[in-house]
Design a protein around this motif. Sequence first.
Motif, PDB file in Angstrom:
ATOM      1  N   ASN A   1      35.695  38.923  95.249  1.00 46.34           N
ATOM      2  CA  ASN A   1      35.202  40.279  96.481  1.00 46.34           C
ATOM      3  C   ASN A   1      36.514  41.183  96.805  1.00 46.34           C
ATOM      4  O   ASN A   1      36.679  42.595  96.675  1.00 46.34           O
ATOM      5  CB  ASN A   1      34.849  39.518  97.877  1.00 46.34           C
ATOM      6  CG  ASN A   1      33.691  39.421  97.563  1.00 46.34           C
ATOM      7  OD1 ASN A   1      32.525  39.493  96.864  1.00 46.34           O
ATOM      8  ND2 ASN A   1      32.588  38.716  98.178  1.00 46.34           N
TER       9      ASN A   1
ATOM     10  N   TYR B   1      31.420  49.571  93.753  1.00 44.57           N
ATOM     11  CA  TYR B   1      31.773  48.211  93.746  1.00 44.57           C
ATOM     12  C   TYR B   1      32.516  48.062  95.315  1.00 44.57           C
ATOM     13  O   TYR B   1      31.290  46.452  94.794  1.00 44.57           O
ATOM     14  CB  TYR B   1      33.779  48.504  93.323  1.00 44.57           C
ATOM     15  CG  TYR B   1      33.622  49.175  92.230  1.00 44.57           C
ATOM     16  CD1 TYR B   1      34.198  47.914  90.596  1.00 44.57           C
ATOM     17  CD2 TYR B   1      33.620  49.981  91.224  1.00 44.57           C
ATOM     18  CE1 TYR B   1      34.781  47.858  89.501  1.00 44.57           C
ATOM     19  CE2 TYR B   1      33.936  50.248  90.133  1.00 44.57           C
ATOM     20  CZ  TYR B   1      34.671  49.006  88.927  1.00 44.57           C
ATOM     21  OH  TYR B   1      35.096  49.172  87.938  1.00 44.57           O
ATOM     22  N   HIS B   2      32.216  49.083  96.385  1.00 47.72           N
ATOM     23  CA  HIS B   2      32.231  48.490  97.611  1.00 47.72           C
ATOM     24  C   HIS B   2      30.911  47.958  97.651  1.00 47.72           C
ATOM     25  O   HIS B   2      30.438  47.042  98.447  1.00 47.72           O
ATOM     26  CB  HIS B   2      32.590  48.917  98.216  1.00 47.72           C
ATOM     27  CG  HIS B   2      33.666  49.338  98.712  1.00 47.72           C
ATOM     28  ND1 HIS B   2      34.594  50.500  99.019  1.00 47.72           N
ATOM     29  CD2 HIS B   2      34.861  49.293  97.698  1.00 47.72           C
ATOM     30  CE1 HIS B   2      35.673  50.293  98.549  1.00 47.72           C
ATOM     31  NE2 HIS B   2      36.125  49.747  98.132  1.00 47.72           N
TER      32      HIS B   2
ATOM     33  N   VAL C   1      29.588  44.609  96.997  1.00 49.97           N
ATOM     34  CA  VAL C   1      30.672  43.455  97.549  1.00 49.97           C
ATOM     35  C   VAL C   1      29.783  42.763  98.784  1.00 49.97           C
ATOM     36  O   VAL C   1      29.024  41.717  99.168  1.00 49.97           O
ATOM     37  CB  VAL C   1      32.593  43.642  98.258  1.00 49.97           C
ATOM     38  CG1 VAL C   1      32.950  42.431  98.977  1.00 49.97           C
ATOM     39  CG2 VAL C   1      33.383  43.820  96.725  1.00 49.97           C
TER      40      VAL C   1
ATOM     41  N   GLU D   1      26.584  41.640  97.739  1.00 54.35           N
ATOM     42  CA  GLU D   1      26.556  39.536  97.500  1.00 54.35           C
ATOM     43  C   GLU D   1      26.250  40.078  96.226  1.00 54.35           C
ATOM     44  O   GLU D   1      25.315  39.272  94.909  1.00 54.35           O
ATOM     45  CB  GLU D   1      26.604  38.810  97.905  1.00 54.35           C
ATOM     46  CG  GLU D   1      26.959  39.082  99.627  1.00 54.35           C
ATOM     47  CD  GLU D   1      26.551  37.750 100.226  1.00 54.35           C
ATOM     48  OE1 GLU D   1      25.045  36.822  99.623  1.00 54.35           O
ATOM     49  OE2 GLU D   1      27.388  36.987 101.000  1.00 54.35           O
TER      50      GLU D   1
ATOM     51  N   ILE E   1      37.433  45.075  95.599  1.00 53.68           N
ATOM     52  CA  ILE E   1      37.164  46.254  96.715  1.00 53.68           C
ATOM     53  C   ILE E   1      38.461  46.988  96.230  1.00 53.68           C
ATOM     54  O   ILE E   1      38.841  47.898  97.105  1.00 53.68           O
ATOM     55  CB  ILE E   1      37.208  45.524  98.225  1.00 53.68           C
ATOM     56  CG1 ILE E   1      36.565  44.851  99.055  1.00 53.68           C
ATOM     57  CG2 ILE E   1      38.211  46.519  99.049  1.00 53.68           C
ATOM     58  CD1 ILE E   1      36.319  44.087  99.774  1.00 53.68           C
TER      59      ILE E   1
ATOM     60  N   ASN F   1      32.505  42.364  91.284  1.00 55.94           N
ATOM     61  CA  ASN F   1      32.597  40.965  92.371  1.00 55.94           C
ATOM     62  C   ASN F   1      32.847  39.532  91.427  1.00 55.94           C
ATOM     63  O   ASN F   1      33.210  38.849  91.718  1.00 55.94           O
ATOM     64  CB  ASN F   1      32.548  41.025  94.006  1.00 55.94           C
ATOM     65  CG  ASN F   1      30.874  41.844  93.331  1.00 55.94           C
ATOM     66  OD1 ASN F   1      30.150  42.275  92.998  1.00 55.94           O
ATOM     67  ND2 ASN F   1      30.481  40.893  94.198  1.00 55.94           N
TER      68      ASN F   1
END
Length: 339
Positions: free
Chosen positions: A120, A97-98, A101, A104, A124, A115
Amino acid sequence: MSSVNGHTARSTGVRFEDPALEASVMANLGLVEQRLRECVESADPFVTEAAKHLLEAGGKRFRPMLVAVCAHFGDPTAPELVDAAAVLELTHVATLYHDDVMDEAHVRRGTPSANARWGNSLAILVGDFLFSRAAELAAGLGPDAVRIQAQTFAQLVHGQIAETVGPRDADPVEHHLEVLAGKTGSLFATCATFGGMFSGAPAATTEALTAYAKTLGLAFQLSDDLLDISSDSSESGKTPGTDLREGVPTLPVLYALASQDSDPAAVRLRQILSDGPVTDDALHAEALELLRDSVALKRARQTVRGYADQARAQLHGLPHIPARDALESLCDVLADRIA
């Protein structure tokens, strides 16, 4: 081939020659899958939906598989193993997930990234939620598990920070290896540690498994560097040269840039790569062709094989049981993957 919730023994990359080992591992993966679904449940339906997003999008469950196979050097039926594997898979998925972000990214595992779907900030926060559930699960396994999981998380973050800030004054190749050791090798290593530790395997065995898995993780991630250049989209799951187009440093590119070769093809390749991301379609096609025929790619293949051989050697002192054969098969898979 056995199957549990869509996760086959073949999908994990392991070659199981022993039916009893395969059945045991696949049964364990089924229990881990159930635990993962329980862990992402929330009183808020939206949080549940967002947390399930990547878990249900697929994935090989490679890390839980590694826990389950390593557990066969002790008691593979120890009840703590399911939660131990779930802790590490939750940690891994949270990082995705991170990562999406930071990168992109718009797609993950063939579906819109979190995201891209929710923005975003929410992506996060969902990653943070999964990290918290992993920590909660680890707490039930005792202080050693909490400490090891926290140390692993710190290594993951260090790897991501190193990637973000770049090599600075360090050698770019060494920096790249440091990044991969943090982002991938550390979590692989902890999978082996948990598998040995919670199965009650001897301490020396657990140490050998941990060393093996850390090296394997490095080889595994480096092989992705090669697949981005050498494979077609049906093999790698993404368009060839994506890293090249996005300016993501990979081992073959770093070797090509560091080369002192005066061969016209090598010189031309350095010229194209030295300008950063190769976004022009004609230049991209030229660079990809040059890389596929380059000494840099051959050298990168040798590096990956070297790590795979090192991982295999780290198993040599262990009992020659079917689980060891399965772990050794992963070294063969990596060699076949980049052939």
